[in-house]
Motif scaffolding. Structure first.
Motif, PDB file in Angstrom:
ATOM      1  N   THR A   9       0.847  -1.179   0.000  1.00  0.00           N
ATOM      2  CA  THR A   9       0.000   0.000   0.000  1.00  0.00           C
ATOM      3  C   THR A   9       0.888   1.236   0.000  1.00  0.00           C
ATOM      4  O   THR A   9       1.757   1.381   0.866  1.00  0.00           O
ATOM      5  N   ALA A  10       0.682   2.111  -0.996  1.00  0.00           N
ATOM      6  CA  ALA A  10       1.490   3.323  -1.117  1.00  0.00           C
ATOM      7  C   ALA A  10       0.842   4.510  -0.411  1.00  0.00           C
ATOM      8  O   ALA A  10       1.528   5.293   0.240  1.00  0.00           O
ATOM      9  N   CYS A  11      -0.479   4.637  -0.571  1.00  0.00           N
ATOM     10  CA  CYS A  11      -1.195   5.778  -0.004  1.00  0.00           C
ATOM     11  C   CYS A  11      -2.686   5.556  -0.225  1.00  0.00           C
ATOM     12  O   CYS A  11      -3.085   4.545  -0.799  1.00  0.00           O
ATOM     13  N   ASN A  12      -3.480   6.496   0.196  1.00  0.00           N
ATOM     14  CA  ASN A  12      -4.903   6.486  -0.105  1.00  0.00           C
ATOM     15  C   ASN A  12      -5.130   7.198  -1.434  1.00  0.00           C
ATOM     16  O   ASN A  12      -4.395   8.132  -1.767  1.00  0.00           O
ATOM     17  N   LEU A  17      -5.026  13.908  -5.547  1.00  0.00           N
ATOM     18  CA  LEU A  17      -6.149  14.461  -6.303  1.00  0.00           C
ATOM     19  C   LEU A  17      -5.801  14.535  -7.787  1.00  0.00           C
ATOM     20  O   LEU A  17      -4.616  14.589  -8.155  1.00  0.00           O
ATOM     21  N   PRO A  18      -6.812  14.539  -8.676  1.00  0.00           N
ATOM     22  CA  PRO A  18      -6.535  14.643 -10.111  1.00  0.00           C
ATOM     23  C   PRO A  18      -5.647  15.858 -10.428  1.00  0.00           C
ATOM     24  O   PRO A  18      -5.858  16.948  -9.899  1.00  0.00           O
ATOM     25  N   GLY A  19      -4.627  15.618 -11.255  1.00  0.00           N
ATOM     26  CA  GLY A  19      -3.691  16.681 -11.625  1.00  0.00           C
ATOM     27  C   GLY A  19      -2.594  16.926 -10.604  1.00  0.00           C
ATOM     28  O   GLY A  19      -1.812  17.859 -10.728  1.00  0.00           O
ATOM     29  N   LYS A  20      -2.519  16.067  -9.579  1.00  0.00           N
ATOM     30  CA  LYS A  20      -1.525  16.235  -8.513  1.00  0.00           C
ATOM     31  C   LYS A  20      -0.606  15.015  -8.445  1.00  0.00           C
ATOM     32  O   LYS A  20      -0.893  13.963  -9.005  1.00  0.00           O
ATOM     33  N   VAL A  95       0.009  -0.426 -10.830  1.00  0.00           N
ATOM     34  CA  VAL A  95      -0.851   0.166  -9.806  1.00  0.00           C
ATOM     35  C   VAL A  95      -2.218  -0.512  -9.842  1.00  0.00           C
ATOM     36  O   VAL A  95      -2.771  -0.756 -10.916  1.00  0.00           O
ATOM     37  N   SER A  96      -2.760  -0.790  -8.682  1.00  0.00           N
ATOM     38  CA  SER A  96      -4.151  -1.213  -8.574  1.00  0.00           C
ATOM     39  C   SER A  96      -4.781  -0.446  -7.415  1.00  0.00           C
ATOM     40  O   SER A  96      -4.082   0.069  -6.545  1.00  0.00           O
ATOM     41  N   ILE A  97      -6.087  -0.358  -7.452  1.00  0.00           N
ATOM     42  CA  ILE A  97      -6.829   0.346  -6.406  1.00  0.00           C
ATOM     43  C   ILE A  97      -7.709  -0.671  -5.695  1.00  0.00           C
ATOM     44  O   ILE A  97      -8.474  -1.393  -6.336  1.00  0.00           O
ATOM     45  N   GLU A  98      -7.583  -0.728  -4.378  1.00  0.00           N
ATOM     46  CA  GLU A  98      -8.380  -1.642  -3.572  1.00  0.00           C
ATOM     47  C   GLU A  98      -8.874  -0.913  -2.332  1.00  0.00           C
ATOM     48  O   GLU A  98      -8.074  -0.405  -1.552  1.00  0.00           O
ATOM     49  N   VAL A 102      -4.079   2.898  -2.814  1.00  0.00           N
ATOM     50  CA  VAL A 102      -3.228   2.718  -3.984  1.00  0.00           C
ATOM     51  C   VAL A 102      -2.242   1.597  -3.659  1.00  0.00           C
ATOM     52  O   VAL A 102      -1.445   1.719  -2.733  1.00  0.00           O
ATOM     53  N   ILE A 103      -2.322   0.517  -4.411  1.00  0.00           N
ATOM     54  CA  ILE A 103      -1.479  -0.661  -4.200  1.00  0.00           C
ATOM     55  C   ILE A 103      -0.467  -0.725  -5.355  1.00  0.00           C
ATOM     56  O   ILE A 103      -0.839  -0.647  -6.522  1.00  0.00           O
ATOM     57  N   LEU A 104       0.821  -0.868  -5.007  1.00  0.00           N
ATOM     58  CA  LEU A 104       1.880  -0.956  -6.010  1.00  0.00           C
ATOM     59  C   LEU A 104       2.503  -2.342  -5.979  1.00  0.00           C
ATOM     60  O   LEU A 104       2.627  -2.949  -4.911  1.00  0.00           O
ATOM     61  N   GLU A 105       2.906  -2.826  -7.154  1.00  0.00           N
ATOM     62  CA  GLU A 105       3.692  -4.053  -7.235  1.00  0.00           C
ATOM     63  C   GLU A 105       5.146  -3.639  -7.399  1.00  0.00           C
ATOM     64  O   GLU A 105       5.506  -2.993  -8.378  1.00  0.00           O
ATOM     65  N   LEU A 106       5.981  -3.987  -6.428  1.00  0.00           N
ATOM     66  CA  LEU A 106       7.395  -3.619  -6.459  1.00  0.00           C
ATOM     67  C   LEU A 106       8.247  -4.843  -6.711  1.00  0.00           C
ATOM     68  O   LEU A 106       7.924  -5.920  -6.350  1.00  0.00           O
TER      69      LEU A 106
END
Length: 106
Positions: A9-12, A17-20, A95-98, A102-106
């Protein structure tokens, strides 16, 4: 045999936000997480030219522009988009969203 990837998990989603874009650090890796038109992408945060933090630069459409020397990288792929010299691409992460994370595959 393939490389085993770790999902972290990287963050919420609400943190980006969009554009950030934001920087997250996972296991010592600085990662740029960007929201482009509602889709989250993740690449390395360290400019391959100067070593600066790309999250301190600017997001221009689907590109991040380094604040030090204006190298441009495609946030969707990590590929170098514009710079007068050939420099390395950035690592790019799946990246996937659950459940709003924000979930990353490293």
């Amino acid at each position: 045999m393939g490389v085993i990837l770790a999902s972290v998990t990287a963050c919420n989603v609400s943190d980006v936000l969009p554009g950030k874009m934001i920087k997250v650090t996972i296991d010592g890796k600085d990662i740029l997480v960007a929201n482009i038109d509602g889709t989250i992408y993740a690449t390395g945060d360290t400019c391959t030219h100067s070593g600066s933090s790309l999250s301190e630069g600017q997001l221009d459409g689907d590109r991040v522009v380094c604040g030090w020397h204006a190298a441009e990288f495609d946030c969707k792929t990590g590929k170098l988009a514009k710079f007068p010299a050939k420099i390395n691409d950035l690592p790019s992460y799946k990246v996937s969203i659950e459940s709003g994370k924000v979930i990353l595959e490293l």
